[in-house]
Design a protein around this motif. Sequence first.
Motif, mmCIF file in Angstrom:
data_model
loop_
_atom_site.group_PDB
_atom_site.id
_atom_site.type_symbol
_atom_site.label_atom_id
_atom_site.label_comp_id
_atom_site.label_asym_id
_atom_site.label_seq_id
_atom_site.Cartn_x
_atom_site.Cartn_y
_atom_site.Cartn_z
ATOM 1 N N ARG A 182 3.088 2.177 -6.060
ATOM 2 C CA ARG A 182 1.845 1.664 -5.485
ATOM 3 C C ARG A 182 2.015 1.350 -4.013
ATOM 4 O O ARG A 182 1.160 1.695 -3.193
ATOM 5 C CB ARG A 182 1.394 0.411 -6.251
ATOM 6 N N ARG A 183 3.117 0.692 -3.658
ATOM 7 C CA ARG A 183 3.345 0.341 -2.260
ATOM 8 C C ARG A 183 3.616 1.591 -1.417
ATOM 9 O O ARG A 183 3.225 1.672 -0.252
ATOM 10 C CB ARG A 183 4.523 -0.635 -2.139
ATOM 11 N N ARG A 184 4.289 2.550 -1.999
ATOM 12 C CA ARG A 184 4.524 3.807 -1.273
ATOM 13 C C ARG A 184 3.191 4.490 -0.946
ATOM 14 O O ARG A 184 2.996 4.993 0.161
ATOM 15 C CB ARG A 184 5.386 4.756 -2.106
ATOM 16 N N ALA A 185 2.285 4.482 -1.938
ATOM 17 C CA ALA A 185 0.991 5.132 -1.728
ATOM 18 C C ALA A 185 0.135 4.357 -0.732
ATOM 19 O O ALA A 185 -0.532 4.942 0.125
ATOM 20 C CB ALA A 185 0.260 5.272 -3.063
ATOM 21 N N ALA A 186 0.171 3.025 -0.823
ATOM 22 C CA ALA A 186 -0.658 2.197 0.055
ATOM 23 C C ALA A 186 -0.109 2.132 1.479
ATOM 24 O O ALA A 186 -0.867 1.932 2.432
ATOM 25 C CB ALA A 186 -0.771 0.793 -0.525
ATOM 26 N N ARG A 187 1.207 2.275 1.622
ATOM 27 C CA ARG A 187 1.853 2.173 2.934
ATOM 28 C C ARG A 187 1.440 0.888 3.653
ATOM 29 O O ARG A 187 1.117 0.889 4.850
ATOM 30 C CB ARG A 187 1.556 3.399 3.799
ATOM 31 N N ASP A 188 1.478 -0.210 2.910
ATOM 32 C CA ASP A 188 0.974 -1.484 3.440
ATOM 33 C C ASP A 188 2.104 -2.478 3.724
ATOM 34 O O ASP A 188 1.931 -3.692 3.587
ATOM 35 C CB ASP A 188 -0.029 -2.093 2.459
ATOM 36 N N PHE A 189 3.261 -1.980 4.107
ATOM 37 C CA PHE A 189 4.387 -2.860 4.418
ATOM 38 C C PHE A 189 4.951 -2.468 5.786
ATOM 39 O O PHE A 189 4.763 -1.331 6.245
ATOM 40 C CB PHE A 189 5.472 -2.756 3.336
#
Length: 293
Positions: A182-189
Amino acid sequence: TLSLMTNEEGGIIDDCIVHKSSAGFLNLVCNAGCAEKDFAHISERREAAVRSGLDITVEVKPQHSLIAVQGPKVASFLQQGIKEDLSELYFNHTALVDVWGIPCRVTRCGYTGEDGVEISVPDDAAVELVERLMSVSDEVKLAGLGARDSLRLEAGLCLYGNDINESTTPVEGALMWTISKRRRAARDFPGAEKIMGQFIAKPKTGKRRVGLVVERAPARPGYPVLNLEGETIGEVTSGSPSPCSGLNIAMAYVDSKYIKNGTPLLVQVRKRVFPATKVTMPFVPTQYYNPPN
């Protein structure tokens, strides 16, 4: 779970343990040597989040010590001081319990590859708790960082400052498993664009963390890694004789052209070179206490 704090360039600020509490908060345990910069990073990100409308509070608990108790008999020894059933506390799970009457947070984890716990205890009760633990059995003994270091290396675990730092990314450090899909897809970090760019790049470029078995001589941090033509293609970051396997094992960063298992390499030890082979980590099978399948 093990997680990473990254900077805007994709480098690793720190590796830390994060637990989601049933009470609705996150419990974060970071490296003591990184505490100051970790808190500065968290504070900066919190302020930005609050400006965007989120409600986030950070509470620091510095008056606590962390005691790691590791090994295959840890549950039977520790159970003598805990009412709750430790057989129901699985790897990377945590609970607030009294240990010999002392309020503690007990987490089924550790940095050795073995079954074990880490106990967060108030500073003023830490010595008492260690003494109670050691009184349970002659098999409970104090161990220094050298013992921990050889065990974590056998388990293929990174040491911050040696194997990862702010100039290495999760891709280079073979730690992408810490970033969810999920974080990889969102790129929100922080650093997501660089990290994901490295992750999806074909062919792979740059350096990667790998495991090595070195013949005859132990490799130490800073020793050059060479290809068979004698060209420097990387550097050892951790290395030691393995007490459990009897092999000389090491972690190194090498050019991504040399990361296939079984690749023959060389390690320069002072003025001599010794054969080495790229292998899969962990070097010794881990013994984490996981739920039955």
